[in-house]
Design an enzyme around this catalytic site. Sequence first.
Site, PDB file in Angstrom:
ATOM      1  CG  ASP A 140      -1.820  -1.244   1.249  1.00 56.61           C
ATOM      2  OD1 ASP A 140      -2.227  -1.693   0.168  1.00 56.61           O
ATOM      3  OD2 ASP A 140      -2.070  -1.761   2.349  1.00 56.61           O
ATOM      4  CG  HIS A 154      -2.205  -2.223  -6.982  1.00 58.86           C
ATOM      5  ND1 HIS A 154      -1.480  -2.932  -7.902  1.00 58.86           N
ATOM      6  CD2 HIS A 154      -1.803  -2.691  -5.777  1.00 58.86           C
ATOM      7  CE1 HIS A 154      -0.677  -3.777  -7.270  1.00 58.86           C
ATOM      8  NE2 HIS A 154      -0.877  -3.652  -5.989  1.00 58.86           N
TER       9      HIS A 154
HETATM   10  P1  GDP Z   1      -0.766   0.209  -3.522  1.00 55.47           P
HETATM   11  O1  GDP Z   1      -1.377  -1.034  -3.012  1.00 55.47           O
HETATM   12  O2  GDP Z   1       0.699   0.271  -3.275  1.00 55.47           O
HETATM   13  O3  GDP Z   1      -1.108   0.517  -4.953  1.00 55.47           O
HETATM   14  O4  GDP Z   1      -1.398   1.397  -2.646  1.00 55.47           O
HETATM   15  P2  GDP Z   1      -2.948   1.573  -2.225  1.00 55.47           P
HETATM   16  O5  GDP Z   1      -3.711   2.046  -3.402  1.00 55.47           O
HETATM   17  O6  GDP Z   1      -3.457   0.366  -1.516  1.00 55.47           O
HETATM   18  O7  GDP Z   1      -2.825   2.688  -1.115  1.00 55.47           O
HETATM   19  C1  GDP Z   1      -2.215   3.926  -1.357  1.00 55.47           C
HETATM   20  C2  GDP Z   1      -3.217   5.050  -1.056  1.00 55.47           C
HETATM   21  O8  GDP Z   1      -2.529   6.282  -1.022  1.00 55.47           O
HETATM   22  C3  GDP Z   1      -4.269   5.210  -2.120  1.00 55.47           C
HETATM   23  O9  GDP Z   1      -5.442   5.649  -1.507  1.00 55.47           O
HETATM   24  C4  GDP Z   1      -3.697   6.302  -3.027  1.00 55.47           C
HETATM   25  O10 GDP Z   1      -4.683   7.017  -3.736  1.00 55.47           O
HETATM   26  C5  GDP Z   1      -3.017   7.170  -2.028  1.00 55.47           C
HETATM   27  N1  GDP Z   1      -1.821   7.907  -2.484  1.00 55.47           N
HETATM   28  C6  GDP Z   1      -0.830   7.496  -3.323  1.00 55.47           C
HETATM   29  N2  GDP Z   1       0.134   8.429  -3.401  1.00 55.47           N
HETATM   30  C7  GDP Z   1      -0.239   9.449  -2.598  1.00 55.47           C
HETATM   31  C8  GDP Z   1       0.362  10.697  -2.222  1.00 55.47           C
HETATM   32  O11 GDP Z   1       1.470  11.045  -2.638  1.00 55.47           O
HETATM   33  N3  GDP Z   1      -0.350  11.479  -1.359  1.00 55.47           N
HETATM   34  C9  GDP Z   1      -1.568  11.111  -0.853  1.00 55.47           C
HETATM   35  N4  GDP Z   1      -2.174  11.934  -0.006  1.00 55.47           N
HETATM   36  N5  GDP Z   1      -2.151   9.949  -1.178  1.00 55.47           N
HETATM   37  C10 GDP Z   1      -1.489   9.119  -2.031  1.00 55.47           C
HETATM   38  P1  IMO Z   2      -0.890  -4.305  -2.237  1.00 58.10           P
HETATM   39  O1  IMO Z   2      -0.482  -4.863  -3.562  1.00 58.10           O
HETATM   40  C1  IMO Z   2      -0.862  -4.733   2.097  1.00 58.10           C
HETATM   41  C2  IMO Z   2      -0.891  -8.794   3.710  1.00 58.10           C
HETATM   42  C3  IMO Z   2      -2.133  -9.209   4.487  1.00 58.10           C
HETATM   43  C4  IMO Z   2      -1.499 -10.149   5.500  1.00 58.10           C
HETATM   44  C5  IMO Z   2      -0.427 -10.857   4.669  1.00 58.10           C
HETATM   45  C6  IMO Z   2      -0.846 -12.210   4.132  1.00 58.10           C
HETATM   46  O2  IMO Z   2      -2.181  -3.576  -2.242  1.00 58.10           O
HETATM   47  O3  IMO Z   2       0.219  -3.545  -1.595  1.00 58.10           O
HETATM   48  P2  IMO Z   2      -2.488 -12.932   2.148  1.00 58.10           P
HETATM   49  O4  IMO Z   2      -3.953 -12.685   1.964  1.00 58.10           O
HETATM   50  O5  IMO Z   2      -1.638 -12.397   1.061  1.00 58.10           O
HETATM   51  O6  IMO Z   2      -2.172 -14.362   2.469  1.00 58.10           O
HETATM   52  O7  IMO Z   2      -2.116 -12.098   3.491  1.00 58.10           O
HETATM   53  O8  IMO Z   2      -0.121  -9.985   3.583  1.00 58.10           O
HETATM   54  N1  IMO Z   2      -1.139  -8.293   2.335  1.00 58.10           N
HETATM   55  C7  IMO Z   2      -1.085  -7.007   2.001  1.00 58.10           C
HETATM   56  N2  IMO Z   2      -0.882  -5.913   2.754  1.00 58.10           N
HETATM   57  N3  IMO Z   2      -0.999  -4.611   0.762  1.00 58.10           N
HETATM   58  C8  IMO Z   2      -1.177  -5.707  -0.020  1.00 58.10           C
HETATM   59  O9  IMO Z   2      -1.194  -5.631  -1.364  1.00 58.10           O
HETATM   60  C9  IMO Z   2      -1.259  -6.966   0.598  1.00 58.10           C
HETATM   61  N4  IMO Z   2      -1.442  -8.223   0.134  1.00 58.10           N
HETATM   62  C10 IMO Z   2      -1.360  -9.026   1.209  1.00 58.10           C
HETATM   63  O10 IMO Z   2      -2.732  -8.100   5.109  1.00 58.10           O
HETATM   64  O11 IMO Z   2      -0.836  -9.408   6.498  1.00 58.10           O
HETATM   65 MG    MG Z   3      -2.872  -1.697  -1.749  1.00 61.69          MG
END
Ligand code: GDP
Ligand code: IMO
Ligand code: MG
Length: 424
Positions: free
Chosen positions: A13, A41
């Site tokens: 994340d 994502h």
């Molecule tokens: P990923 O799993 O790595 O793609 O990340 P996620 O989408 O799960 O979580 C990242 C969150 O941060 C999302 O809600 C994005 O829209 C937000 N985000 C990404 N870059 C930035 C940033 O530079 N500033 C802020 N405020 N939010 C961001």
């Molecule tokens: P993105 O791509 C954050 C974490 C789960 C748990 C561990 C194992 O959005 O960054 P699983 O269901 O994979 O067997 O869970 O991994 N986990 C993530 N945490 N971002 C993710 O994906 C995750 N994918 C799995 O929360 O701790």
């Molecule tokens: Mg994510």
Amino acid sequence: MPANIVVGTQWGDEGKGKIIDIIASRADIVVRSQGGNNAGHTVVSGGETYKLHLIPSGILYKDTPCLIGAGVVLDPKDICSEIDNLSQRGVTFDNLKIDPRAHVIMPWHITLDGLSEKFRGNSDIGTTKRGIGPCYMDKYERCGLRVYDLVHPEIFAEKARATGKLKNKIITEVYGGEPHDIEAVIAEYTEYGKKLAKYVDDVSVIVYNAAKANKTIMFEGAQATLLDIDFGTYPYVTSSHPVSAGVCVGTGVGPMMITNIIGVAKAYTTRVGKGPFPTELDDEVGDTIRNKGGEFGTTTGRPRRTGWFDAVIVRHSVRVNGLSSLAINKLDTLSDIGTLKVCVAYKKPDGSMIYEFPPALEELADCTPVYETFKGFSGDISSCRTFDELPNECKVYIERLEELCGCPISMVGVGPAREQMIER
Ligand code: GDP
Ligand code: IMO
Ligand code: MG
């Protein structure tokens, strides 16, 4: 032939979706190589927010082929509904390809994920309960069902009957759970197979040919380094290889093809699920970061644990991924927080210092973070577009992170949208 990999450097994340979306605008194809719909994502584009789980984040560029490689685990029911939901928002899938070697998440994998987590009690991993671990277990046990099987109904029915019988035995006799109606599962999943058949193609051949034709390839990482089955905080990890090398085995490309590896981090740290988190903030500052940063899981909605930036873990990621550069997101979230801290090393009870991330939780348990403090900054930085426009405190912070991590920081995120990015 530039082939870029984007990987997470913390516990997921980090804003990979946003970075992928930006780089995908310059890519000819986008490829996912591991993980499944445990990923979430977020891409913010044209004022619209998209939350993608299995579909590669490049899908918003309608002419860019998006490929799902052999190392991915695919939930047919979930991907069909993801395709339907995105189609309703005008996204097209003519360029989606799925490798026939990818493994299929069956309903018994989801059941077993839930039952095994329950069995672990307080020692549960905190999985996303999407069946990821049990599906990869079957792959390595050599009894899994693959996308190839899914789109060949007779083969699928025969294999699903055999494995389903065994899984039902484990569900009922080991865990005391409810068995699956195998014939109903076969009927339902055969329909998904029919819907997905048109997307099935040999992704490793497509990627190889693209590389030969000097096309720009973008490999989209899911999860993150500290969730890697070998290089993460085992056993509190996922069941695949989110590190850069996972791209080669998960897509079927040679390591010499890769030209650039970009690691994504947040300006602080978060983690969903259980497991160690040395810089975790169990206080008001942690709550403020969670609320300001909207730190709630994209896939499960769970509140994310929050803490200070940990240079020990990001340095570990720089090394095990061979990072070319870092993208640091969410710097904007740290405004008005007051004094900032960064963990530069860990200290053992005997006073000795540790600079490399320990391989075992037992060693990590003894460690306390050693912090460097930074003057905080205030005000809205979300409209800054150059490094020079940032308040001096931000520049000092980013330049010190660069030094501590031993890797150039090429991008700094100041907001969720595509354009809220400073490229250095
Ligand atoms: P990923 O799993 O790595 O793609 O990340 P996620 O989408 O799960 O979580 C990242 C969150 O941060 C999302 O809600 C994005 O829209 C937000 N985000 C990404 N870059 C930035 C940033 O530079 N500033 C802020 N405020 N939010 C961001
Ligand atoms: P993105 O791509 C954050 C974490 C789960 C748990 C561990 C194992 O959005 O960054 P699983 O269901 O994979 O067997 O869970 O991994 N986990 C993530 N945490 N971002 C993710 O994906 C995750 N994918 C799995 O929360 O701790
Ligand atoms: Mg994510």
